[in-house]
Design a protein around this motif. Structure first.
Motif, PDB file in Angstrom:
ATOM      1  N   ILE A  82       0.846  -1.202   0.000  1.00 15.15           N
ATOM      2  CA  ILE A  82       0.000   0.000   0.000  1.00 15.15           C
ATOM      3  C   ILE A  82       0.881   1.252   0.000  1.00 15.15           C
ATOM      4  CG2 ILE A  82      -1.562   1.391   1.427  1.00 15.15           C
ATOM      5  CD1 ILE A  82      -2.942  -1.223   2.218  1.00 15.15           C
ATOM      6  N   GLY A  83       1.918   1.234   0.815  1.00 18.52           N
ATOM      7  CA  GLY A  83       2.839   2.370   0.850  1.00 18.52           C
ATOM      8  C   GLY A  83       3.495   2.600  -0.497  1.00 18.52           C
ATOM      9  N   ALA A  84       3.958   1.525  -1.129  1.00 20.69           N
ATOM     10  CA  ALA A  84       4.618   1.654  -2.435  1.00 20.69           C
ATOM     11  C   ALA A  84       3.651   2.174  -3.493  1.00 20.69           C
ATOM     12  CB  ALA A  84       5.202   0.316  -2.857  1.00 20.69           C
ATOM     13  N   ALA A  85       2.427   1.682  -3.465  1.00 19.54           N
ATOM     14  CA  ALA A  85       1.424   2.146  -4.432  1.00 19.54           C
ATOM     15  C   ALA A  85       1.099   3.619  -4.201  1.00 19.54           C
ATOM     16  CB  ALA A  85       0.158   1.300  -4.323  1.00 19.54           C
ATOM     17  N   THR A  86       1.045   4.024  -2.947  1.00 20.14           N
ATOM     18  CA  THR A  86       0.766   5.418  -2.628  1.00 20.14           C
ATOM     19  C   THR A  86       1.912   6.316  -3.077  1.00 20.14           C
ATOM     20  OG1 THR A  86      -0.558   4.718  -0.728  1.00 20.14           O
ATOM     21  CG2 THR A  86       0.135   7.016  -0.784  1.00 20.14           C
ATOM     22  N   VAL A  87       3.155   5.868  -2.853  1.00 17.13           N
ATOM     23  CA  VAL A  87       4.311   6.635  -3.321  1.00 17.13           C
ATOM     24  C   VAL A  87       4.236   6.808  -4.831  1.00 17.13           C
ATOM     25  CG1 VAL A  87       6.808   6.585  -3.658  1.00 17.13           C
ATOM     26  CG2 VAL A  87       5.851   6.070  -1.413  1.00 17.13           C
ATOM     27  N   GLU A  88       3.945   5.734  -5.535  1.00 14.63           N
ATOM     28  CA  GLU A  88       3.844   5.801  -6.995  1.00 14.63           C
ATOM     29  C   GLU A  88       2.753   6.771  -7.431  1.00 14.63           C
ATOM     30  OE1 GLU A  88       4.749   5.247 -10.883  1.00 14.63           O
ATOM     31  OE2 GLU A  88       5.868   4.475  -9.181  1.00 14.63           O
TER      32      GLU A  88
END
Length: 105
Positions: A60-66
């Motif tokens: 979720i964090g990685a998707a949000t960063v993207e």
């Protein structure tokens, strides 16, 4: 009317126009600064999630960063984007590399 009289009668309008331009610029800079501060707050939240031990939270964090990196290109500079991407990838790969391995002290 001579040129001096015309100039003197136009001076208040010119001053008002310059003042309005100054107010407009100040408002625009303030809005941009606030938008950037909120973007960085969200980015910090997302990067913290990428380092989470839970794989789902990390994704979720990685998707949000993207999403943040592609949402408003003017918010972060190219260098800032590169740094954020490197941190995120390092956090994700760190979690994958150590998974299942015994911890070293």
């Amino acid at each position: 009317m001579n040129a001096t009289t015309v100039w003197l009668s136009a001076t208040p309008f010119i001053a008002a126009a310059l003042a309005l331009r100054g107010v407009w610029l100040a408002t625009r800079l303030k809005e941009r600064s606030e938008r950037r501060a909120e973007w960085w707050r969200r980015r910090a939240w997302a990067v913290e999630r990428t380092a989470d031990e839970d794989a789902y939270t990390s994704r979720i964090g990685a998707a949000t960063v993207e999403a943040l990196l592609t949402s408003d290109p003017a918010t972060a500079t190219a260098t800032e984007r590169d740094v954020i991407e490197a941190i995120t990838l390092a956090d994700l790969s760190h979690g994958e590399d150590t998974e299942g391995e015994p911890e070293h002290e």
